[in-house]
Scaffold this motif. Structure first.
Motif, PDB file in Angstrom:
ATOM      1  N   GLY A 129       0.851  -1.183   0.000  1.00  0.00           N
ATOM      2  CA  GLY A 129       0.000   0.000   0.000  1.00  0.00           C
ATOM      3  C   GLY A 129       0.888   1.234   0.000  1.00  0.00           C
ATOM      4  N   THR A 130       0.666   2.132   0.946  1.00  0.00           N
ATOM      5  CA  THR A 130       1.531   3.297   1.108  1.00  0.00           C
ATOM      6  C   THR A 130       2.558   3.004   2.199  1.00  0.00           C
ATOM      7  N   VAL A 131       3.819   3.274   1.911  1.00  0.00           N
ATOM      8  CA  VAL A 131       4.878   3.019   2.896  1.00  0.00           C
ATOM      9  C   VAL A 131       4.655   3.890   4.132  1.00  0.00           C
ATOM     10  N   ASN A 132       5.168   3.418   5.253  1.00  0.00           N
ATOM     11  CA  ASN A 132       5.020   4.145   6.513  1.00  0.00           C
ATOM     12  C   ASN A 132       6.184   5.079   6.803  1.00  0.00           C
ATOM     13  N   LYS A 133       7.304   4.874   6.120  1.00  0.00           N
ATOM     14  CA  LYS A 133       8.472   5.725   6.286  1.00  0.00           C
ATOM     15  C   LYS A 133       9.141   5.946   4.940  1.00  0.00           C
TER      16      LYS A 133
END
Length: 321
Positions: free
Chosen positions: A197-201
Motif C-alpha cells: 500500500g503506502t509506505v510508513n516511512k
C-alpha cells in the motif's frame, strides 16, 4: 496544506447525515449523504454516488468531492467500499472487485428509494481505483445515467501488468504464487499479511510515486485512521486476496455503456494517466477525456485549485437534466 490541499473540507452550504444500507451480499455499506441546504425535500433531485481511492476510506477525497458537488445542487453519497472503513466485511482490507462494484449498485438502490431523489437521474463518480469499480458496475447497471472518473486506476491492469507494462509474465506468476501460499497459511491459522500500500516511512530508496502517496496518506494532509484500525495498516490490502485483481478486467465491453455519457479526468503529470487514456479509447460515445494541466495523480484527490469541479458540475448537470 500547500497548493490548495483541503481533504478535510467542511462545507457550511450542505447538510450531512450518515446512512447505512445493504448490498446484494447482505453486507452493510456506510456512506456520508450530503444535500444542499434549503433543498426542496418534496421535489425529485439528481444524485451522485462517489467512491474513494483504492485502500482509502470515504473521509479521504470522496467526502470532499461529495460536499463540493452538493454545493452545486446535487444530492451526493460518498460510500465506504465493503471491507474498508465503516462498511461491513471480514476480514478487513480484503480485495473483492465484484463486491466493490456491487456497493455502487447498492448505493443506487438506496438513493432510488428516497422520496427526494429522481431515480432516473443518478450518476456515479469514482476516484482512483473506484474509477474502475464504477465502470465495472455501470456495464451491468443501466440506472447509472452518467459515469465520471478522476485519476483512475484500472486495478486489474495495475496488478497484472504494472505501470507502463513493467511487470513481466514471470513476475506476475511469482506474485500469484506468493498470494496463494499466503492464503493457505491463513487457512491453517496463520496471521494475515498485507502488501505495501503506502509506505510508513521514507528513505533514500523510496520511489517518486510512493512519495506522492506518502504526502497524502501519511501526513495531516489526508491521513485518516478509521475507528478500531491501526494507522500503520491503512491503505494496505490483504496479500492473500490480491490475486482477485489479476482476474479483473473492467474495461472489457466498456463500449456497452454507450449512449450514457462518460467523462475521464486525469492530470497531465499523473503516473496513472495511461488508464484514463485506455478507457477513453475503448469507450463508446458520448465520451470525453479531460486532462488537467500541472496535475499529478494524487493532486486530484484534494487540491481544490486543480480539481475541475466546474467541469464535473457541468457534466453531471447536462447528463442528469
Amino acid at each position: 496544506m500547500s497548493d490548495g490541499a483541503d481533504n478535510f473540507y467542511k462545507s457550511d452550504k450542505v447538510t450531512h447525515q450518515k446512512v447505512i444500507f445493504k448490498n446484494q451480499y447482505q453486507m452493510n455499506v456506510v456512506g456520508n449523504l450530503f444535500m444542499p441546504k434549503g433543498m426542496k425535500q418534496a421535489s425529485k433531485n439528481p444524485a451522485i454516488v462517489i467512491g474513494h481511492p483504492m485502500g482509502a476510506v470515504k473521509e479521504q477525497s470522496s467526502t470532499l468531492y461529495a460536499q463540493k458537488l452538493a454545493e452545486q445542487g446535487f444530492v451526493t453519497l460518498a460510500i465506504d467500499l465493503s471491507f474498508w472503513g465503516e462498511s461491513e466485511g471480514k476480514p478487513g482490507h480484503l480485495i473483492s472487485p465484484e463486491i466493490y462494484s456491487d456497493d455502487f449498485s447498492a448505493a443506487v438502490d438506496y438513493l432510488s428509494t428516497q422520496p427526494y431523489i429522481n431515480a432516473e437521474k443518478i450518476g456515479v463518480l469514482g476516484i482512483c481505483g473506484s474509477g474502475s469499480f464504477v465502470i465495472n458496475a455501470a456495464k451491468i447497471d443501466p440506472r447509472m445515467k452518467a459515469i465520471a472518473t478522476v485519476s483512475m486506476y484500472d486495478m486489474g491492469a495495475a496488478f497484472r501488468n504494472g505501470l507502463q507494462h513493467a511487470v513481466t509474465p514471470e513476475q506476475r506468476q511469482a506474485f500469484i504464487k506468493t498470494a496463494t501460499e499466503q492464503r493457505l497459511a491463513e487457512f491453517k491459522g496463520g496471521e494475515a499479511v498485507y502488501i505495501p500500500g503506502t509506505v510508513n516511512k521514507l528513505d533514500d530508496t523510496t520511489s517518486a510515486i510512493q512519495r506522492e502517496f506518502f504526502d497524502f496518506y501519511r501526513t495531516s494532509r489526508g491521513g485518516y485512521t478509521p475507528e478500531g484500525e491501526k494507522e500503520a495498516l491503512t491503505t494496505k490490502p490483504m496479500l492473500s486476496s490480491i490475486g482477485k485483481f489479476m482476474n479483473f478486467y473492467p474495461f472489457n465491453d466498456i463500449d456497452t455503456i454507450s449512449p450514457r455519457p462518460m467523462l475521464f479526468i486525469t492530470g497531465d503529470k499523473a503516473h496513472s494517466k495511461e488508464f484514463s487514456e485506455d478507457a477513453y479509447q475503448r469507450a463508446g460515445q458520448p465520451k470525453e477525456l479531460y486532462i488537467v494541466p500541472g496535475a499529478g495523480h494524487v493532486d486530484l484527490y484534494d487540491r481544490t485549485d486543480l480539481i475541475p469541479f466546474a467541469k464535473l458540475t457541468s457534466f453531471f448537470k447536462n447528463a442528469l437534466k
